[in-house]
Scaffold this motif. Structure first.
Motif, PDB file in Angstrom:
ATOM      1  N   VAL A   1       0.885  -1.381  -0.005  1.00 43.33           N
ATOM      2  CA  VAL A   1       0.078  -0.075   0.136  1.00 43.33           C
ATOM      3  C   VAL A   1       0.851   1.482  -0.059  1.00 43.33           C
ATOM      4  CG1 VAL A   1      -1.812   1.376   1.093  1.00 43.33           C
ATOM      5  CG2 VAL A   1      -1.814  -1.227   1.279  1.00 43.33           C
ATOM      6  N   ALA A   2       2.087   1.299   0.579  1.00 41.57           N
ATOM      7  CA  ALA A   2       2.681   2.297   0.768  1.00 41.57           C
ATOM      8  C   ALA A   2       3.449   2.627  -0.484  1.00 41.57           C
ATOM      9  CB  ALA A   2       3.849   2.137   2.126  1.00 41.57           C
ATOM     10  N   ALA A   3       3.637   1.624  -1.131  1.00 43.36           N
ATOM     11  CA  ALA A   3       4.240   1.983  -2.400  1.00 43.36           C
ATOM     12  C   ALA A   3       3.507   2.698  -3.252  1.00 43.36           C
ATOM     13  CB  ALA A   3       4.961   0.519  -2.887  1.00 43.36           C
ATOM     14  N   LEU A   4       2.264   2.121  -3.280  1.00 45.35           N
ATOM     15  CA  LEU A   4       1.090   3.161  -4.401  1.00 45.35           C
ATOM     16  C   LEU A   4       0.744   4.413  -3.706  1.00 45.35           C
ATOM     17  CD1 LEU A   4      -1.244  -0.320  -4.650  1.00 45.35           C
ATOM     18  CD2 LEU A   4       0.053   0.982  -6.322  1.00 45.35           C
ATOM     19  N   GLY A   5       0.879   4.280  -2.128  1.00 46.84           N
ATOM     20  CA  GLY A   5       0.620   5.664  -1.617  1.00 46.84           C
ATOM     21  C   GLY A   5       1.868   6.778  -2.161  1.00 46.84           C
ATOM     22  N   GLU A   6       2.986   6.487  -2.168  1.00 45.69           N
ATOM     23  CA  GLU A   6       4.013   6.991  -2.675  1.00 45.69           C
ATOM     24  C   GLU A   6       3.544   7.504  -4.168  1.00 45.69           C
ATOM     25  OE1 GLU A   6       8.760   6.502  -2.620  1.00 45.69           O
ATOM     26  OE2 GLU A   6       7.671   5.379  -0.759  1.00 45.69           O
TER      27      GLU A   6
END
Lengths: 335, 335, 335, 335
Positions: free
Chosen positions: B152-157
């Protein structure tokens, strides 16, 4: 003691029991047996074939009805103080994709045929002016007045004559019927009403209102729009259960009678203070600021309305003692 | 024995008790004490200040979130098989006034950053092409896969880099959390999620879903839009009560674990028949038409999916016996 | 030397003369004699009774056509690279109030019946999935291919079978007709087309495109929507005059032939470099970056398309010398 | 002799010349040199930095301006007889996605600050009532009255105080300026106007109106919306050319003066028959049905307005002889 709104009332115990009774695995959305029985239940009640859709708010019921009647480029004739015009945050415009509400005047938020005809006449039939496609009335009105079946029928005739769909916002339809007595078909489909928002939440329900289409062919698209508006609850059986519990043994009508009785008792105490006749469960009173403050100091909560006026609404579950206390307090103000 | 959908499940008894406990006169709409406590309850749960709005369906939650992020002329990047793109009847287009869903590919309905970047790169930044304004993912996905917090964090970035709002459809967020363990803030706001549709109805609720804004400033307009969409229930306390009952004692998480456990047991029996790993409460199996017919003849109900494939969904309240019976029947088909 | 787009071309002198000839006091909007003559002029051209509305852009023509066919909750089947899907800024979604474009694949932006049937088959007929209400194709396509009348008719049959309205985006209809020869009714209404956006601006016009309804009953609401979209020019006679000037003496067809001839000459020079056959006025070529740079250095302007590909568009007024210069330059690149 | 509307007037010869002069290959849409020069030309005219977009109708200009100011759930305060409220077919509702026009009263279609303040005060600041986000006035008004700069400034102050965007419909801005004299910045941006629909079509143009944003930051989204509404003409240079021709040598102002002079001459003849003072190019007269018939029999065409009243509009190109004939005929009716 709350006289703000019948929205504040509790849920009828039979509704909670019905929720518990429905609490088992069942088909999702409106595919369950309870939801499927609603068309029949309301067709029986109204004495005609109709389509009955649950939704969770009166706003959704009203707007799905209007969207069935009015294209984005059309208009809705309604009273200036109709709930759809004043208190639904532009929901009719949202659901219809921008149709225009065309506010009309009339005492006690009631419309008469001539007003509707005049409004139509003032609009040029060209592409520059928005053409009305529906007429919407509220029964009981936002001011607690009740349309008699013949009054509705006169408007229904105008609607037909002018090619308008005819919608009734019945958020307090139970209160109207409690006053009118008679058959619920009389002031609705027999009077030309095409779609009725039939309120249950103010009247003992929890989260289920009904949208009744007397023109069944409109229901199919309305079901698509209901889903598109996020109003197709995935566990619809709990919506249907609430409504069926209130239909059973005419609880809806008993509840309407109960709240009306409260308002009648207050009206009697109010006498010459009444701004309007009390025909349902709303009382509009003349109160000076001092008088209003005095009632509030005694624990009565209510809304100020126009200047020097207050609105008091009674509920189906309002304790008799609260009603009597309020009636007494109003009498004690003198006249 | 129903394995169609967790939408068919019953309501948790604690929810019904909470409705009964809330059954008294109280302030209408979301002015009651229970509704007012939700911001605090979810801020505690997520470990950050957030705004928490009840609505009656996941569709409404998703669409109010998207409408907060995306102007009518904007777009939403999402998986081709995202519920918002395939099963909400165009509700996102309705709520956003015509924004464009921009479907992306990825196994098991999961997205990876490169797909999002490529999609953005393929769009010219001029007035002729619709510009994306949001990224929406589903956790657990429509195929029962779970995004890890770092995914999720990679997509959030990427979302941040491209100036996109970031929405998570958590219709089965409880199932995802039951699998992930850890803190609910980790795969949400700490990973850049701006708004979360937090599902309760599939997981023991009756009619209340939550929309959580980690960017509180978006909540004010969303509250107006909620009313405008007819989703501001007049007796909101019964919505809040359901959710609070499921938050209490981590019932939501227990329910998620229960349905996941059922799916895991079936997955074990299915072995090589699995189309996808089972990470939540959905099982996708390879079944020949004869095998499917055989299971149905034994009383198991489920959906056919792609050709030669079936989807089985387990629920929080599914009896252990049903799970075991199904697992046994699948084993008996051989492999 | 501009090969960017036929939008860059000049206006045909006869159009300017027609504007001057129309320059007198006349009835406003579309009440003037020129505007009123359009239904007849196009009915004559197509050999069937039709309604003909001027608008100022192809986007407006396309979107008014789609809005006549598709309700807000419906869908439009079209090619993934259709102009309506890629280059109109979400205008179809705006005009239809949120209908969903459903992109399909096919070489050279052409659709075949089986693709349409498969797409329809993959959609469940329930309230959760958006149902297609129209099929839209572009002729000549966005890649300069031309549908033959029998190809259109095969799609028209599918549209009828599936209950879809059938729209043709004819921004380059003149180029298609110049290639096809024959009667303009053959690949349109006789092939099942319900509405045609008939482009004039790329083909010698100034600001007038035509929307032709072969189902006249749709025109009345489209006229309301045209006004509502701000497309009812108050001096409509200058719109009609442009179109009539191009209809006269088949100027529209001559212009289409002229631009096609330019493209054909370039295509001949391009030989094996062609990505697609050249059937109208667009040429798609394989060019290395160095080759593209070399052409540009020689004064030729055009768009890069996919990697290693370029798009060159010829116009009705392109000087023969420019065409020959470009053809020569392409030949000089070798093959 | 047509006194119906200035929409019926011819195009100024300089406009036709400018179209011819622009008739060469150039960049499409608004990328040409003429279109690019408009920001500068209008910044010079108004004495402040502004963004200037051409569109083809006043309706489009008005609605793009309102959509820049008002969210779908917001409202627009305007006069009950404002063109946007009565004669644009619901276009403001279309472009804003359902915002609500909130009609106010005032003589001669003019608003005063107190009316605006009262209207705002009557709206509860909650989610149930639509909140106004813009104020729109028309100068000259639909009844031919002119707001003085200090009157506009007083309304601009109210708009600022109430957090409203401030739009001026200047379909007849040239007529207003011709009456007012002075600097065009005085009654616009210096008086708080945020966006101006600057009319050219009624005043010698062919198909180009201007939308001027004094808050430049609003122009970027408005350009996207212009394309999305199908108003980004592909050959925009012909739009720009018209406007530049009318700006040159103050032709727009001369034309405004010419049409005003005609109305003034008629007003003088009308004397006590005038319903309202004549401040621009519209004359409202009291005429009995017989008198109206008599004028028509003499060849004068005009609209009936309210009962016993007629509207006559003069145009920039109205022959002096027609004016004198009409004035004479009115005098001959007696008083």
């Amino acid at each position: 003691m709350r006289f703000f709104s019948d929205n504040a009332a509790a849920v009828h115990p039979a509704v909670l029991e019905a929720l518990a009774a429905a609490n088992r695995v069942d088909t999702a959305y409106d595919g369950d047996a309870l939801s499927k029985s609603l068309d029949g239940a309301f067709s029986d009640l109204f004495g005609t074939d109709c389509a009955a859709l649950w939704v969770s708010t009166g706003t959704a019921a009203n707007c799905l009805a209007l969207a069935a009647m009015v294209p984005p480029h059309g208009g809705v004739l309604c009273h200036r103080e109709a709930h759809i015009n004043t208190d639904e945050a532009g929901a009719p415009e949202f659901y219809t994709h921008g149709a225009k509400l065309m506010p009309l005047d009339g005492g006690g938020a009631k419309l008469v045929p001539e007003t509707v005809r005049d409004a139509r006449r003032a609009i040029r039939a060209d592409v520059h002016q928005v053409q009305p496609h529906a007429l919407s009335i509220t029964n009981a009105t936002e001011y607690g007045l009740v349309y008699r079946p013949d009054e509705v029928a006169a408007l229904g005739e105008v609607a037909k004559e002018l090619g308008l769909g005819f919608h009734m916002d019945g958020a307090r339809f139970a209160n109207a019927m409690a006053t009118l007595g008679g058959h619920p078909g009389d002031g609705t489909w027999r009077a030309g009403v095409d779609a009725l928002s039939f309120g249950f939440v103010k009247n003992g329900g929890l989260s289920a209102e009904m949208l009744i289409f007397f023109r069944r062919e409109w229901a199919e698209v309305a079901k698509i729009r209901r889903k598109r508006a996020g109003h197709l609850n995935s566990k619809g059986r709990y919506q249907a259960a609430q409504v069926l519990a209130l239909l059973e043994a005419d609880r809806w009508l008993d509840n309407g009678r109960a709240s009306n009785a409260g308002a009648a008792a207050i009206a009697e105490a109010a006498g010459a203070r009444l701004v309007l006749p009390v025909e349902a469960n709303e009382v509009f009173l003349r109160l000076t600021p001092d008088e209003a403050a005095s009632l509030r100091a005694q624990g009565f909560d209510f809304y100020d309305w126009a200047e020097g006026e207050a609105r008091l609404v009674t509920s189906w579950d309002q304790p008799r003692a609260e009603i009597e206390a309020l009636a007494g307090a109003i009498r004690a103000l003198g006249s």
